[in-house]
Design an enzyme around this catalytic site. Structure first.
Site, PDB file in Angstrom:
ATOM      1  N   SER A 105       0.842  -1.206   0.000  1.00 23.09           N
ATOM      2  CA  SER A 105       0.000   0.000   0.000  1.00 23.09           C
ATOM      3  C   SER A 105       0.873   1.249   0.000  1.00 23.09           C
ATOM      4  O   SER A 105       0.519   2.268  -0.598  1.00 23.09           O
ATOM      5  CB  SER A 105      -0.921   0.005   1.226  1.00 23.09           C
ATOM      6  OG  SER A 105      -1.750  -1.132   1.250  1.00 23.09           O
ATOM      7  N   ALA A 128      -2.467 -11.491   1.730  1.00 18.48           N
ATOM      8  CA  ALA A 128      -3.441 -11.223   0.662  1.00 18.48           C
ATOM      9  C   ALA A 128      -3.387  -9.774   0.184  1.00 18.48           C
ATOM     10  O   ALA A 128      -3.439  -9.501  -1.021  1.00 18.48           O
ATOM     11  CB  ALA A 128      -4.848 -11.566   1.148  1.00 18.48           C
ATOM     12  N   GLU A 133      -3.414  -5.274  -3.297  1.00 16.64           N
ATOM     13  CA  GLU A 133      -3.079  -3.848  -3.326  1.00 16.64           C
ATOM     14  C   GLU A 133      -2.173  -3.521  -4.515  1.00 16.64           C
ATOM     15  O   GLU A 133      -2.260  -2.428  -5.090  1.00 16.64           O
ATOM     16  CB  GLU A 133      -2.409  -3.422  -2.018  1.00 16.64           C
ATOM     17  CG  GLU A 133      -3.342  -3.401  -0.816  1.00 16.64           C
ATOM     18  CD  GLU A 133      -4.465  -2.379  -0.946  1.00 16.64           C
ATOM     19  OE1 GLU A 133      -4.209  -1.268  -1.435  1.00 16.64           O
ATOM     20  OE2 GLU A 133      -5.606  -2.703  -0.556  1.00 16.64           O
ATOM     21  N   HIS A 289       7.058 -15.978   9.215  1.00 21.18           N
ATOM     22  CA  HIS A 289       7.170 -17.360   9.670  1.00 21.18           C
ATOM     23  C   HIS A 289       7.189 -18.347   8.519  1.00 21.18           C
ATOM     24  O   HIS A 289       7.886 -19.361   8.583  1.00 21.18           O
ATOM     25  CB  HIS A 289       6.033 -17.721  10.629  1.00 21.18           C
ATOM     26  CG  HIS A 289       6.224 -19.083  11.231  1.00 21.18           C
ATOM     27  ND1 HIS A 289       5.587 -20.197  10.730  1.00 21.18           N
ATOM     28  CD2 HIS A 289       7.017 -19.505  12.250  1.00 21.18           C
ATOM     29  CE1 HIS A 289       5.956 -21.256  11.442  1.00 21.18           C
ATOM     30  NE2 HIS A 289       6.826 -20.860  12.357  1.00 21.18           N
ATOM     31  N   TRP A 328      15.316 -22.895  16.705  1.00 19.04           N
ATOM     32  CA  TRP A 328      14.407 -23.764  15.973  1.00 19.04           C
ATOM     33  C   TRP A 328      15.067 -24.401  14.749  1.00 19.04           C
ATOM     34  O   TRP A 328      14.452 -25.238  14.082  1.00 19.04           O
ATOM     35  CB  TRP A 328      13.190 -22.976  15.496  1.00 19.04           C
ATOM     36  CG  TRP A 328      12.216 -22.618  16.572  1.00 19.04           C
ATOM     37  CD1 TRP A 328      12.217 -21.499  17.345  1.00 19.04           C
ATOM     38  CD2 TRP A 328      11.077 -23.378  16.981  1.00 19.04           C
ATOM     39  NE1 TRP A 328      11.159 -21.507  18.202  1.00 19.04           N
ATOM     40  CE2 TRP A 328      10.433 -22.658  18.010  1.00 19.04           C
ATOM     41  CE3 TRP A 328      10.535 -24.602  16.581  1.00 19.04           C
ATOM     42  CZ2 TRP A 328       9.292 -23.116  18.647  1.00 19.04           C
ATOM     43  CZ3 TRP A 328       9.395 -25.055  17.206  1.00 19.04           C
ATOM     44  CH2 TRP A 328       8.779 -24.324  18.226  1.00 19.04           C
ATOM     45  N   LYS A 330      15.899 -22.546  12.131  1.00 18.46           N
ATOM     46  CA  LYS A 330      15.443 -21.764  10.972  1.00 18.46           C
ATOM     47  C   LYS A 330      16.522 -20.802  10.472  1.00 18.46           C
ATOM     48  O   LYS A 330      16.446 -20.308   9.356  1.00 18.46           O
ATOM     49  CB  LYS A 330      14.164 -21.002  11.344  1.00 18.46           C
ATOM     50  CG  LYS A 330      13.012 -21.952  11.687  1.00 18.46           C
ATOM     51  CD  LYS A 330      11.836 -21.235  12.322  1.00 18.46           C
ATOM     52  CE  LYS A 330      10.762 -22.240  12.732  1.00 18.46           C
ATOM     53  NZ  LYS A 330       9.631 -21.588  13.439  1.00 18.46           N
TER      54      LYS A 330
END
Length: 369
Positions: A105, A128, A133, A289, A328, A330
Site C-alpha cells: 500500500s 493477501a 493492493e 514465519h 528452531w 530456521k
C-alpha cells in the site's frame, strides 16, 4: 580518617580502571563538507544504535547478492557436488523476500517491483493485501492523508467511501474496479479447472495468472510472472481477493478450488535445493514465519535480515529476534543475521540503495561507457 577512607572508596567506585579495549569508534558524518549517498550510508556503521543495524543489514544483503558456489572449496565427500567451474560460478544465493501487505500500500511497492523486475530476488512471500493492493494500484491511486496525519475520523471517512491504511487513503471505488476486473478472470480459472486442462490451482499459480492478466509494468505481479519468480501467499483469502472469491461462489455452480499444500511443497523444495539461502523479511506474521519455517528443512538460512518494530517480550514470532529462529533451526548456528528495529518504510529504501541499487547503477554505468 574515616571520611578519607569513605572518599577513597567512592573515588574507586567512580573511577574504575578500564581494560585496554580496542573496537569500532563511534563517529557520525561531518556535514561541514558535501557528502554523497554512498558515503552517508557507510557512516551508519559508526553512528550506533539502529544505524549500526542498518549498516549490518546492507553488509549481509551484499553477501547474499555476491555469493557464488565458486567461492566455496569443492567438497569431495559430497556425491552430488557440482564440479563444473562455469556452473559453480553461476550458482547464486537464493534470496527469499517477505513483506506485509501495508508495505505494498505504501511506496515500498515500487522498490519491491524493482527487485523483482531485475531478478534480484528468487521468491516472494506476502499476505493477501500484498497481492490485491499491487493489482488495485494499477486500477486506481492510493493517496496520502492531509499532512500525513494518522488520526482521522473513521466514521467520517466511512461516509465518504475512503478506507484508511495508517496515513494512506484508498477510495472504495478502487475495490469496485478490482471486482469488475478480477471476477471474469475467476470465471476463466474455473473453466480451466473443470475443462480439459484440469488445472490444479495453488495460491502461487493464481497469483501468477493475475500477474499475466494485469499486463501493467508498474506491478510487482506483472514482473514476477514475466520473470517466473514465484509469489507465495498462504493467506490468500484474507482480504479483498478473498471477498471476491466469496461473492464468486454465489455466481458459479462450481467454486474455484485452491490447493495450499501444493505451495508448501513448492516453497520448501526451493529452500532445500538452495546451495545458499538468504532471508529479507519486512514486518512479521505469516510472511515472516512461512519463509523462516521453510528454512528449517535445510537446517537454517545462511543470511537473515529482519526489519520490523515488533518486540520479543510478548512471545510473538513477529517480534522474535534472530537468535530465537536459531533455536528452531530456521537460521543456521553459524549463520549471519541482524534485526533492525524500525519502520521498513524508513530504512528499506536506504538499505536497497546501499546494496541492490548501488550495484544496479554501477552496472548501468559500465554498460553505458
Amino acid at each position: 580518617m574515616a571520611s578519607t577512607s569513605a572518599a577513597d572508596s567512592a573515588k574507586a567506585a567512580v573511577f574504575v580502571a578500564s581494560e585496554d579495549y580496542q573496537g569500532t569508534r563511534i563517529k557520525g558524518p561531518d556535514f561541514n563538507i558535501p557528502i554523497e549517498l554512498d558515503a552517508l550510508l557507510k557512516s551508519y556503521e559508526t553512528i550506533g544504535f539502529q544505524a549500526s543495524g542498518l549498516s549490518r543489514a546492507i553488509q549481509l544483503i551484499e553477501k547474499m547478492r555476491k555469493w557464488r558456489l565458486s567461492d566455496e572449496p569443492i567438497n569431495p565427500n559430497l556425491q552430488n557436488e557440482e564440479l563444473d567451474p562455469e556452473v559453480r560460478a553461476n550458482t547464486k544465493c537464493n534470496i527469499f523476500l517477505g513483506y506485509t501487505s501495508n508495505l505494498v500500500s505504501s511506496g515500498l511497492r515500487e522498490i519491491i517491483r524493482f527487485l523483482v523486475q531485475h531478478k534480484y530476488v528468487n521468491c516472494l512471500v506476502t499476505t493477501a493485501g500484498g497481492i490485491e493492493e499491487d493489482l488495485i494500484k494499477c486500477l486506481g491511486p492510493t493517496f496520502s492523508t492531509p499532512q500525513g496525519e494518522f488520526n482521522l475520523d473513521g466514521a467520517g471517512l466511512r461516509r465518504r467511501g475512503l478506507n484508511r491504511i495508517g496515513n494512506l487513503l484508498v477510495p472504495n471505488d478502487n475495490y469496485c474496479k478490482f471486482e469488475d476486473w478480477v471476477v471474469p478472470i475467476l470465471d476463466k480459472m474455473v473453466e480451466e479447472q473443470e475443462g480439459e486442462e484440469r488445472v490444479r490451482w495453488t495460491p502461487s499459480k493464481v497469483i501468477d495468472r493475475l500477474g499475466k492478466e494485469i499486463n501493467d509494468e508498474s506491478s510487482i505481479l506483472y514482473w514476477a510472472h514475466k520473470n517466473q519468480i514465484p509469489i507465495f501467499c498462504p493467506a490468500l483469502t484474507d482480504g479483498s481477493l478473498g471477498d471476491m472469491m466469496y461473492f464468486h461462489t454465489y455466481k458459479t455452480e462450481t467454486p474455484l478450488s485452491i490447493d495450499i499444500v501444493g505451495d508448501i511443497r513448492r516453497l520448501n523444495d526451493l529452500s532445500i535445493k538452495s546451495r545458499k539461502a538468504g532471508m529479507i523479511i519486512l514486518g512479521g506474521g505469516v510472511c515472516k514465519h512461512q519463509i523462516a519455517n521453510s528454512m528449517l528443512f535445510r537446517n537454517g538460512a545462511d543470511f537473515s535480515v529482519y526489519i520490523n518494530t515488533g518486540q520479543e517480550f510478548d512471545g510473538s514470532d513477529s517480534g522474535a529476534r534472530p537468535d530465537e529462529a536459531v533455536s528452531w533451526g530456521k537460521i543456521k548456528i553459524d549463520g549471519e543475521s541482524v534485526k533492525v528495529y524500525a519502520d521498513a518504510t524508513l530504512v528499506f529504501p536506504l538499505i536497497v540503495a546501499g546494496s541492490f541499487g548501488k550495484a544496479h547503477w554501477e552496472s548501468l554505468k559500465q554498460h553505458q561507457s
